[in-house]
Every structure is written in C-alpha cells, then in structure tokens.
Design an enzyme around this catalytic site. Structure first.
Site, PDB file in Angstrom:
ATOM      1  N   GLY A 163       0.898  -5.657   0.690  1.00 22.87           N
ATOM      2  CA  GLY A 163      -0.011  -5.795  -0.438  1.00 22.87           C
ATOM      3  C   GLY A 163       0.667  -6.263  -1.709  1.00 22.87           C
ATOM      4  O   GLY A 163       0.012  -6.828  -2.595  1.00 22.87           O
ATOM      5  N   ALA A 203       0.822  -1.206   0.000  1.00 25.73           N
ATOM      6  CA  ALA A 203       0.000   0.000   0.000  1.00 25.73           C
ATOM      7  C   ALA A 203       0.860   1.263   0.000  1.00 25.73           C
ATOM      8  O   ALA A 203       1.976   1.280   0.523  1.00 25.73           O
ATOM      9  CB  ALA A 203      -0.921  -0.001   1.218  1.00 25.73           C
ATOM     10  N   GLU A 211       0.621  -9.876  -1.405  1.00 26.43           N
ATOM     11  CA  GLU A 211      -0.769 -10.299  -1.580  1.00 26.43           C
ATOM     12  C   GLU A 211      -1.180 -10.296  -3.047  1.00 26.43           C
ATOM     13  O   GLU A 211      -1.976 -11.142  -3.472  1.00 26.43           O
ATOM     14  CB  GLU A 211      -1.687  -9.402  -0.756  1.00 26.43           C
ATOM     15  CG  GLU A 211      -1.560  -9.662   0.742  1.00 26.43           C
ATOM     16  CD  GLU A 211      -2.375  -8.703   1.584  1.00 26.43           C
ATOM     17  OE1 GLU A 211      -3.234  -9.184   2.338  1.00 26.43           O
ATOM     18  OE2 GLU A 211      -2.153  -7.476   1.474  1.00 26.43           O
ATOM     19  N   GLU A 229       2.358  -6.179   8.011  1.00 29.43           N
ATOM     20  CA  GLU A 229       1.319  -5.226   8.406  1.00 29.43           C
ATOM     21  C   GLU A 229       1.174  -5.038   9.914  1.00 29.43           C
ATOM     22  O   GLU A 229       0.898  -3.924  10.375  1.00 29.43           O
ATOM     23  CB  GLU A 229      -0.037  -5.648   7.812  1.00 29.43           C
ATOM     24  CG  GLU A 229      -0.176  -5.375   6.327  1.00 29.43           C
ATOM     25  CD  GLU A 229       0.347  -6.489   5.457  1.00 29.43           C
ATOM     26  OE1 GLU A 229       0.074  -6.488   4.251  1.00 29.43           O
ATOM     27  OE2 GLU A 229       1.068  -7.387   5.992  1.00 29.43           O
TER      28      GLU A 229
END
Length: 268
Positions: free
Chosen positions: A119, A74, A122, A142
């Site tokens: 992310g 992110a 991910e 995270e």
C-alpha cells in the site's frame, strides 16, 4: 486529549506573492514505518478532501518524515485481529484514502526514500509523478501474504508500465531497487539518496508557477481521457480546452506574454 496526527501538513508559499501554492503532506508514523492503520487512512481521506476543495493549492508533495521508509503499506498487526466484518469495514476506509490522493485535482508528486511496499507503493502510484532516492526499495508483495494489491496497484501500475512489467512485479512479489524501478518506468526521476523530497518540492514549485486553471484542466483531461477510446478522449480534451481558453488565466497569460512580464494568475 486529541490523538497525535500521523499526517503533517505544511504550505510552501511563493516567495513574492506569499500564496500557499505547494502543500506538503508528510507521513509521520515512525514506530510502524508509516504503516497505514484505520485511523491513518481516515486522516489521509479527511486531509485530501480539504486540499481538493482549496483553490489556492496548486501542487501536492507526499513524503515521509523518516528516510527509512516512505510507507510499508497496510498495518498487518492491526489487521491480524480483524473479524471478516471488520476487514470489510477497513477495506472501505482504505479505498477512500487512496482515492483521496488519486482524485486530487492538482498534480501530486511522491517523494520516496526507503521502503515503499504494498500500500505504500500504491500511495506513490496514486500520485502523478514519483521521485525516488537511490536507496529506495519498491514492491507490491501482497500475493506473498495471501491477498492482492487493493489500493489501485493492479490498475495504476499496469497503466504506468504496461502489462508484462506489472505482471512480473505483482506475480513474483519481488522487490526492486530504485534504479530497477526507474528502468521499468515505476519511478519517474531517480535522485541521490536523501534528495527525493528536495527534488519533488522543486518540481512542484515549477508546476505551481503555471496557470492553475490550465494545470487542473490538463490533469482532468489526461486522467478522464485515459480510460476512454481516442475519439472520446479528444472530446474530453476539447471540453477542457474550452474551459481554459475562456478563463481569466488565459487572458492574463496572453497579456503577460505581450508585456514581457511574469503572469499574475487570477486562478479562475
């Protein structure tokens, strides 16, 4: 003037038929090491929606234009100024981007070089297969910044490597080398540094040579059946088998085998 694209799309056509079989999606936001901003997430969602509706696509490769990072997750600089309402709006946009990759009806392969963090990892986990160069670094960090993986990481990693291995990665926020990722099962194939894209494209080409109807139905049966019990999964497989067995691809596959030639898949 249109904003510059952060996601490059290129087709790799079959050398004999000219079909656009393999689509390469290249993350290209070098100034932020491919961090996913709101605009970037929207671009991923829009692009994957187009690919999902295109019957000519047989495989997708997700890669980066820059070896330093696949994606660092992110865009925390953008998030730093968000109000709570803006954070929730961004959450919806972000979820759509990850689901866009996860829900592709054809096999997707991540070619990871450099950092795949949060992310970014991910995004790779949303693909069906992960090929990593030896210099890659993998993490879901995270909890170290006060959140949890929200792009599917808690679910996809656990399904991929099992509870205890996923718990160790997520709870400690530790970084893995590419070799450690391969040993844990996060990475499917480990290749020399700088070779992940080449290997992923070769793997995608091998997949694309097979029946597109069969490959799509196999992926659907596997993905849908994974969330059910065995009996329900076998019923899902049976439905996918029937949809394939009476297709034009099955007829062509049998004919090509009998005639000892390469199939010319109708894709229906």
């Amino acid at each position: 003037m249109d904003a510059p694209t952060m996601l490059q799309v290129s087709r790799h056509t079959h050398p004999e038929t000219g079909d656009g079989l393999v689509v390469e999606l290249t993350l290209d936001r070098p100034e932020a090491m491919n961090a996913i901003s709101t605009a970037f997430a929207q671009e991923i969602t829009a692009t994957t929606a187009v690919l999902a509706a295109d019957p000519s696509v047989r495989a997708v490769v997700l890669t980066s234009a820059h070896d330093r990072a696949f994606c660092v997750g992110a865009d925390l600089k953008e998030r730093n100024g968000f109000t709570d309402a803006q954070m929730m709006d961004h959450r919806l946009v972000s979820k759509q981007a990850y689901r866009g990759v996860l829900d592709l009806p054809v096999p997707a392969i991540a070619a990871v070089e450099g950092y795949a963090l949060g992310g970014g990892l991910e995004l790779a986990l949303s693909c069906d297969l992960i090929v990593a160069g030896e210099g890659a670094t993998l993490a879901l960090p995270e909890v170290g910044v006060g959140v949890i993986p929200g792009g599917g990481g808690t679910q996809l990693l656990t399904r991929r490597v099992g509870w205890s291995r996923a718990a160790s990665m997520i709870f400690t926020a530790r970084r893995l080398t590419a070799q450690e990722g391969r040993d844990l099962g996060v990475v499917d194939e480990l290749v020399g540094a700088g070779s992940a894209r080449e290997r992923a494209l070769a793997l995608a080409a091998t997949i694309a040579a097979n029946s597109p109807v069969a490959v799509r139905n196999a992926k659907r049966a596997m993905r849908v059946g994974m969330g059910t019990d065995l009996a329900a999964g076998l019923d899902i497989e049976d439905g996918a088998w029937r949809a394939t067995a009476f297709s034009g691809d099955r007829a062509e596959g049998v004919a090509a085998f009998a005639e000892k030639r390469t199939p010319r898949w109708p894709g229906r």
